[in-house]
Design a protein around this motif. Sequence first.
Motif, PDB file in Angstrom:
ATOM      1  N   UNK A 170      14.854  -1.698   1.410  1.00 23.99           N
ATOM      2  CA  UNK A 170      13.688  -1.187   2.137  1.00 23.99           C
ATOM      3  C   UNK A 170      12.449  -2.009   1.818  1.00 23.99           C
ATOM      4  N   UNK A 171      12.237  -2.269   0.532  1.00 24.25           N
ATOM      5  CA  UNK A 171      11.025  -2.992   0.151  1.00 24.25           C
ATOM      6  C   UNK A 171      11.056  -4.421   0.669  1.00 24.25           C
ATOM      7  N   UNK A 172      12.242  -5.019   0.695  1.00 25.22           N
ATOM      8  CA  UNK A 172      12.339  -6.357   1.274  1.00 25.22           C
ATOM      9  C   UNK A 172      11.980  -6.343   2.746  1.00 25.22           C
ATOM     10  N   UNK A 173      12.449  -5.304   3.415  1.00 24.43           N
ATOM     11  CA  UNK A 173      12.195  -5.223   4.848  1.00 24.43           C
ATOM     12  C   UNK A 173      10.721  -4.920   5.102  1.00 24.43           C
ATOM     13  N   UNK A 174      10.175  -3.990   4.322  1.00 28.22           N
ATOM     14  CA  UNK A 174       8.782  -3.572   4.502  1.00 28.22           C
ATOM     15  C   UNK A 174       8.059  -3.528   3.169  1.00 28.22           C
ATOM     16  N   UNK A 175       7.462  -4.645   2.779  1.00 29.00           N
ATOM     17  CA  UNK A 175       6.810  -4.704   1.472  1.00 29.00           C
ATOM     18  C   UNK A 175       5.527  -3.871   1.437  1.00 29.00           C
ATOM     19  N   UNK A 176       5.135  -3.307   2.559  1.00 33.56           N
ATOM     20  CA  UNK A 176       3.867  -2.596   2.663  1.00 33.56           C
ATOM     21  C   UNK A 176       4.012  -1.106   2.369  1.00 33.56           C
TER      22      UNK A 176
END
Lengths: 190, 190
Positions: free
Chosen positions: B18-24
């Motif tokens: 998830x964080x790779x996909x959306x670091x925000x």
Amino acid sequence: MARNTMPKKERQQALVDIINKDPFITDEELSETFNVSIQTIRLDRLELGIPELRERIRSVASENQKKLRSLDAKEVIGEIVDLELGVSGISILETTEDMVFERTQIVRGHYIFAQAESLAIAVIDAKVALTGVANIKYKTPIFAGDKLVAKAKVMRTRGNKYFVWVFTKVRQQEAFRGKFILVTIGEDRR
Amino acid sequence: MARNTMPKKERQQALVDIINKDPFITDEELSETFNVSIQTIRLDRLELGIPELRERIRSVASENQKKLRSLDAKEVIGEIVDLELGVSGISILETTEDMVFERTQIVRGHYIFAQAESLAIAVIDAKVALTGVANIKYKTPIFAGDKLVAKAKVMRTRGNKYFVWVFTKVRQQEAFRGKFILVTIGEDRR
DNA sequence: CTAGCTTTAGCATCAGGTACTAATAACAGA
DNA sequence: TCTGTTATTAGTACCTGATGCTAAAGCTAG
């Protein structure tokens, strides 16, 4: 100590410039470079409508991500819409503003070439290296927004050599043609 | 309410994805999507060595800026190191990993072509459109890291047509040659 | 000298964390 | 079943880089 202060207007102009150049700068750092208090910097940002550091970084991050994504897509150099391996193929490339010469708005030749080359390689069913090309012709200039339709045909094969012709049309008009000679590798090449 | 909890390992894998996909994404949002407390998310990040939101955004921003800068530089397609307008020119292009076919490590032909084309256009002192090319030959495959030295010579001019030859060498060995026919525009073209 | 703009100071508050301590829950093995 | 380990949750103090607000100075021109 000549706390050399600047007129307000001048400082604000400089502020805009600095932040544009380096959006990663904090209010504190700014206050030091201008020899004013942090509050003054904050007032300036407020007046100028400049968002805080974190917002600035955030927007740099997401804008750049957008740009990179569009460049990634561009790297494909045309979308292959039809492919009969070893026989023929069709590729479509939508040209964009950033493929052109600024002064003339004409698409740089190497994009057209790249589309044709990519397609020619795609129709050959092997690891290939492009080694020879001949008889390229650009018939008409192509402008940003034009859609390039490239058709490739394998004309002849001799051993590990493939002769592929590519014709590119813009609005039904022939705009480019190229004969590619491709040599597969893995086998010896010479 | 089946607070459907996941095994730790699974959750951490999903977290990374998830964080790779959306670091925000914030820890709070993560804790909601996984139905665990914020502390658990923080522990997970700690174990996985994932930095906090602000650091992530910061690095996305600066990394992407680096990438964009290098792409900008690449757009030049070779550095022109010598230029006698209307007569000749020399351009150098350092090839990099991202110019090659993954499978073969051989530099894609269109980069070589683009360097030659850019140089050919540069030596002509006018707004130009490339309209015809002939007799291109790739003599040897070129690999990432190779330095391409292209020399252009204006062979003949006839009206608004320029005949430019470009020879590209890699380690003193001829790797490419092309005859370009350039047509200046501004005047009528046909 | 005073009205008005500009600058500075100080304080409460916020988001999104870190770092740490401590308590509780879950589970597996003997 | 008890026990030890691991996993989870809770809570507190603190940090940075801000916002928002009030109030006090400082300067300057009329």
